[in-house]
Write a protein that holds these residues in place. Structure first.
Motif, PDB file in Angstrom:
ATOM      1  N   LYS A   1      67.099  -2.215 -46.930  1.00  0.00           N
ATOM      2  CA  LYS A   1      67.420  -1.446 -47.490  1.00  0.00           C
ATOM      3  C   LYS A   1      67.519  -2.190 -48.846  1.00  0.00           C
ATOM      4  O   LYS A   1      67.925  -1.674 -49.805  1.00  0.00           O
ATOM      5  N   THR A   2      68.094  -3.500 -48.509  1.00  0.00           N
ATOM      6  CA  THR A   2      68.281  -4.695 -49.578  1.00  0.00           C
ATOM      7  C   THR A   2      67.454  -5.377 -50.100  1.00  0.00           C
ATOM      8  O   THR A   2      66.992  -5.907 -49.268  1.00  0.00           O
ATOM      9  N   ALA A   3      66.422  -6.217 -51.375  1.00  0.00           N
ATOM     10  CA  ALA A   3      65.969  -7.081 -51.783  1.00  0.00           C
ATOM     11  C   ALA A   3      66.961  -8.183 -52.834  1.00  0.00           C
ATOM     12  O   ALA A   3      67.345  -7.133 -53.396  1.00  0.00           O
ATOM     13  N   VAL A   4      66.065  -9.500 -51.764  1.00  0.00           N
ATOM     14  CA  VAL A   4      67.515 -10.203 -53.389  1.00  0.00           C
ATOM     15  C   VAL A   4      66.534 -11.340 -53.221  1.00  0.00           C
ATOM     16  O   VAL A   4      66.699 -12.282 -52.847  1.00  0.00           O
ATOM     17  N   ILE A   5      66.453 -11.858 -54.702  1.00  0.00           N
ATOM     18  CA  ILE A   5      65.442 -12.318 -55.248  1.00  0.00           C
ATOM     19  C   ILE A   5      66.032 -13.271 -55.692  1.00  0.00           C
ATOM     20  O   ILE A   5      67.140 -13.685 -56.652  1.00  0.00           O
ATOM     21  N   CYS A   6      65.963 -14.483 -55.536  1.00  0.00           N
ATOM     22  CA  CYS A   6      66.074 -15.711 -55.186  1.00  0.00           C
ATOM     23  C   CYS A   6      65.972 -17.153 -55.567  1.00  0.00           C
ATOM     24  O   CYS A   6      65.541 -18.428 -54.803  1.00  0.00           O
ATOM     25  N   VAL A   7      64.669 -16.667 -56.213  1.00  0.00           N
ATOM     26  CA  VAL A   7      64.052 -18.271 -56.456  1.00  0.00           C
ATOM     27  C   VAL A   7      63.461 -18.670 -58.033  1.00  0.00           C
ATOM     28  O   VAL A   7      64.719 -18.345 -58.400  1.00  0.00           O
ATOM     29  N   PRO A   8      63.773 -19.774 -57.933  1.00  0.00           N
ATOM     30  CA  PRO A   8      63.622 -20.756 -59.389  1.00  0.00           C
ATOM     31  C   PRO A   8      62.928 -20.157 -61.006  1.00  0.00           C
ATOM     32  O   PRO A   8      62.254 -19.734 -61.061  1.00  0.00           O
ATOM     33  N   THR A   9      64.542 -20.991 -61.667  1.00  0.00           N
ATOM     34  CA  THR A   9      63.944 -20.678 -62.946  1.00  0.00           C
ATOM     35  C   THR A   9      64.124 -21.774 -63.776  1.00  0.00           C
ATOM     36  O   THR A   9      65.183 -22.071 -64.132  1.00  0.00           O
ATOM     37  N   PRO A  10      62.397 -22.589 -63.388  1.00  0.00           N
ATOM     38  CA  PRO A  10      62.833 -24.332 -64.140  1.00  0.00           C
ATOM     39  C   PRO A  10      62.665 -23.662 -65.788  1.00  0.00           C
ATOM     40  O   PRO A  10      62.583 -22.129 -66.338  1.00  0.00           O
ATOM     41  N   LEU A  11      63.485 -24.721 -66.777  1.00  0.00           N
ATOM     42  CA  LEU A  11      62.889 -24.588 -68.599  1.00  0.00           C
ATOM     43  C   LEU A  11      61.419 -24.967 -68.571  1.00  0.00           C
ATOM     44  O   LEU A  11      60.449 -25.284 -68.038  1.00  0.00           O
ATOM     45  N   SER A  12      60.755 -23.152 -69.205  1.00  0.00           N
ATOM     46  CA  SER A  12      59.495 -24.049 -69.852  1.00  0.00           C
ATOM     47  C   SER A  12      59.841 -24.345 -70.975  1.00  0.00           C
ATOM     48  O   SER A  12      60.514 -24.760 -71.637  1.00  0.00           O
TER      49      SER A  12
ATOM     50  N   VAL B   1      60.266 -15.936 -61.056  1.00  0.00           N
ATOM     51  CA  VAL B   1      60.984 -13.787 -60.964  1.00  0.00           C
ATOM     52  C   VAL B   1      60.152 -13.050 -61.328  1.00  0.00           C
ATOM     53  O   VAL B   1      60.284 -11.626 -60.163  1.00  0.00           O
ATOM     54  N   GLU B   2      60.322 -12.903 -62.139  1.00  0.00           N
ATOM     55  CA  GLU B   2      57.738 -12.037 -62.341  1.00  0.00           C
ATOM     56  C   GLU B   2      57.185 -11.701 -60.974  1.00  0.00           C
ATOM     57  O   GLU B   2      57.121 -10.541 -60.754  1.00  0.00           O
ATOM     58  N   SER B   3      56.650 -12.691 -60.441  1.00  0.00           N
ATOM     59  CA  SER B   3      56.257 -12.232 -58.809  1.00  0.00           C
ATOM     60  C   SER B   3      56.815 -12.030 -58.203  1.00  0.00           C
ATOM     61  O   SER B   3      56.530 -10.988 -57.377  1.00  0.00           O
TER      62      SER B   3
ATOM     63  N   VAL C   1      59.390  -9.584 -58.682  1.00  0.00           N
ATOM     64  CA  VAL C   1      59.930  -8.397 -58.928  1.00  0.00           C
ATOM     65  C   VAL C   1      58.783  -7.841 -58.700  1.00  0.00           C
ATOM     66  O   VAL C   1      58.938  -7.037 -57.733  1.00  0.00           O
ATOM     67  N   ARG C   2      57.271  -8.102 -58.728  1.00  0.00           N
ATOM     68  CA  ARG C   2      56.655  -7.233 -58.732  1.00  0.00           C
ATOM     69  C   ARG C   2      56.311  -7.321 -56.812  1.00  0.00           C
ATOM     70  O   ARG C   2      55.459  -6.385 -56.844  1.00  0.00           O
ATOM     71  N   SER C   3      56.879  -8.475 -56.367  1.00  0.00           N
ATOM     72  CA  SER C   3      56.589  -7.931 -54.897  1.00  0.00           C
ATOM     73  C   SER C   3      57.242  -7.106 -54.624  1.00  0.00           C
ATOM     74  O   SER C   3      56.488  -5.832 -53.833  1.00  0.00           O
ATOM     75  N   VAL C   4      58.554  -6.720 -55.025  1.00  0.00           N
ATOM     76  CA  VAL C   4      59.594  -5.806 -54.528  1.00  0.00           C
ATOM     77  C   VAL C   4      58.823  -4.520 -54.959  1.00  0.00           C
ATOM     78  O   VAL C   4      58.788  -3.128 -54.596  1.00  0.00           O
ATOM     79  N   ALA C   5      58.019  -4.442 -56.171  1.00  0.00           N
ATOM     80  CA  ALA C   5      58.139  -3.042 -57.100  1.00  0.00           C
ATOM     81  C   ALA C   5      56.496  -2.928 -55.918  1.00  0.00           C
ATOM     82  O   ALA C   5      56.369  -1.473 -56.085  1.00  0.00           O
ATOM     83  N   ARG C   6      55.447  -3.429 -55.498  1.00  0.00           N
ATOM     84  CA  ARG C   6      55.121  -2.679 -55.038  1.00  0.00           C
ATOM     85  C   ARG C   6      55.063  -2.248 -53.383  1.00  0.00           C
ATOM     86  O   ARG C   6      54.235  -1.376 -53.135  1.00  0.00           O
ATOM     87  N   ASN C   7      56.343  -2.336 -52.739  1.00  0.00           N
ATOM     88  CA  ASN C   7      57.186  -1.631 -51.839  1.00  0.00           C
ATOM     89  C   ASN C   7      58.146  -1.584 -51.628  1.00  0.00           C
ATOM     90  O   ASN C   7      59.079  -0.841 -51.246  1.00  0.00           O
ATOM     91  N   LEU C   8      58.397  -1.044 -53.384  1.00  0.00           N
ATOM     92  CA  LEU C   8      59.916   0.082 -53.901  1.00  0.00           C
ATOM     93  C   LEU C   8      59.774   1.170 -53.657  1.00  0.00           C
ATOM     94  O   LEU C   8      59.215   2.145 -53.287  1.00  0.00           O
ATOM     95  N   GLN C   9      61.434   1.912 -52.164  1.00  0.00           N
ATOM     96  CA  GLN C   9      61.381   2.631 -51.548  1.00  0.00           C
ATOM     97  C   GLN C   9      62.592   3.064 -52.255  1.00  0.00           C
ATOM     98  O   GLN C   9      63.201   3.020 -53.109  1.00  0.00           O
ATOM     99  N   SER C  10      62.669   4.852 -52.467  1.00  0.00           N
ATOM    100  CA  SER C  10      63.990   5.763 -52.978  1.00  0.00           C
ATOM    101  C   SER C  10      65.117   4.447 -52.214  1.00  0.00           C
ATOM    102  O   SER C  10      65.086   5.105 -50.874  1.00  0.00           O
ATOM    103  N   GLY C  11      66.027   4.534 -52.925  1.00  0.00           N
ATOM    104  CA  GLY C  11      67.460   4.377 -51.666  1.00  0.00           C
ATOM    105  C   GLY C  11      67.581   2.574 -51.575  1.00  0.00           C
ATOM    106  O   GLY C  11      68.985   1.613 -51.443  1.00  0.00           O
TER     107      GLY C  11
END
Length: 419
Positions: A77-88, A98-100, A102-112
């Motif tokens: 029902k809820t997806a919480v993204i807690c991945v690292p964001t080091p300096l580039s 983060v983008e990876s 988010v894409r995992s969530v997007a491929r499995n995203l459902q309404s609501g």
């Protein structure tokens, strides 16, 4: 199986969040790309400081499960993204993780579904990066699914404030998104603070750590000139702290480390330069000052040895505590590493002791581990207290040492030389 929440990224942020959600009776699924991490958690073994093996075993017994199978995200029902964001390399946040996620969530995203980003980043990331990736699913943020940002505020090793009682800032893409995210967190966090939107929530986290970064730089700079002027800065801070209003104590040290202070303010500085075309001078000056502290400590160490008629070249220097803060095993961005390099550059032979670290490697530097603390302290030409773990009886150790350099200002009397 339908989960109340899937938490993507099972590190020092994601795991304590999962623990609180499990305690509140939610069905919690953990997702991580590391099979090693997932297998260990499912077997009841922890890899973060703040949760023990018993804590993980209790979570598993209550229904928590970890997986590397992104298709299982679909049932949450809820997806919480807690991945690292080091300096580039350019000083901004590296959003690959983060983008990876988010894409995992997007491929499995459902309404609501409610999607929440907790990873620290620059203002605008949720709207400009996360939302478009999620909307590639064909669903629309604020219409078909809820989108929000809620900055992590985990302080590893803090026994007073954890995920449950640290207020949670939440800012949604729309007011309705804010409410859905706030309702989710309210199930297991005492206080939820609603921000105007995602950018305000993103910037709030950066302001918190920029405030600390700048004030630490202030006292680090004062430490240098107070030493030259013969002023005891630690006594100055003690005296100033007696004022019941208008002052907050910050303390100097051998440098800043960890996952926030050396990193987060740079996100804001990079964003200002990239979008507005001018520098965030406070942040860049603070970064310059704090980054010089390991070299300054090394020079002070050299002077201490010189004053005793001992050359730094060939001297045995023992570093006590190599983690970035006391009483944890986390070594991320620890100032102990640049300090060891600086000392080695002066010809010193480096050894270390840390009750939380079994193996410590400094690229390009030979480092010896000391097992018998008191013998190591007594034999070293100079002992430097880098991190003040509670396991150390610093005044006793200072009494045993030939020379004891206290970079944390915790020793009493005149047996040690303080920063």
């Amino acid at each position: 199986m339908t989960a109340d929440v899937v938490i993507l990224g099972l590190g020092y942020v994601g795991l304590p969040l999962a623990q609180e959600a499990v305690k509140a009776g939610l069905s919690v699924l953990g997702y991580d790309i590391s099979a090693r991490v997932v297998d260990a958690l499912n077997s009841g073994r922890s890899h973060v400081d703040d949760l023990s093996d018993d804590d993980i075993a209790a979570m598993v017994a209550a229904g928590f499960r970890a997986t590397t199978d992104e298709s299982e995200i679909r049932g949450a029902k809820t997806a919480v993204i807690c991945v690292p964001t080091p300096l580039s390399a350019d000083g901004g946040p590296d959003l690959n993780a983060v983008e990876s996620a988010v894409r995992s969530v997007a491929r499995n995203l459902q309404s609501g579904t409610t999607v929440i980003l907790e990873s620290t980043t620059y203002p605008g990331t949720t709207d400009e990066v996360v939302r478009p990736l999620l909307e590639e699913s064909g669903l629309v943020a604020g219409v078909d699914f809820n989108l929000a940002f809620s900055p992590e505020r985990i302080d590893p090793g803090n026994k007073q404030f954890g995920a449950h009682n640290t207020p949670k800032v939440v800012g949604g893409y729309t007011p309705a998104c804010t409410e859905r995210a706030a309702e989710f967190y309210s199930q297991f966090i005492e206080t939820v603070v609603r921000a105007k939107g995602t950018r305000e929530a993103e910037t709030a986290k950066l302001l918190e750590n920029t405030y600390r970064h700048i004030n630490i730089a202030l006292v680090n700079e004062m430490a240098k000139f107070c030493h030259q002027l013969g002023i005891d800065l630690w006594d100055v801070i003690r005296a100033a702290s007696s004022k019941p209003f208008g002052f907050q104590a910050f303390y100097p040290g051998p440098g800043v480390g960890g996952h926030c202070i050396p990193i987060d303010p740079n996100y804001l500085s990079h964003n200002v330069r990239a979008k507005l075309g001018y520098p965030f001078r406070f942040v860049e000056l603070a970064q310059e000052i704090n980054a010089t502290m390991p070299a300054y400590v090394a020079r002070r160490a050299q002077n201490i040895l010189n004053d005793a008629g001992k050359a730094t070249n060939g001297a045995n220097v023992l570093m006590l505590g190599v983690t970035y803060k006391a009483n944890i095993a986390d070594q991320r961005e620890s100032p102990a590493i640049p300090l060891a390099r600086a000392l080695a550059g002066l010809g010193a032979k480096i050894s270390f002791h840390d009750p939380h670290v079994e193996t410590w490697r400094v690229p390009g530097v030979d480092v010896l581990k000391v097992d018998d603390l008191e013998v190591g302290v007594a034999e070293a030409d100079l002992v430097i207290l880098v991190t003040n773990h509670s396991a150390y009886d610093v005044d006793r150790l200072a009494g045993l040492a030939k020379r004891f350099f206290d970079t944390r200002g915790v020793t009493q009397g005149d047996q040690a030389i303080r920063l």
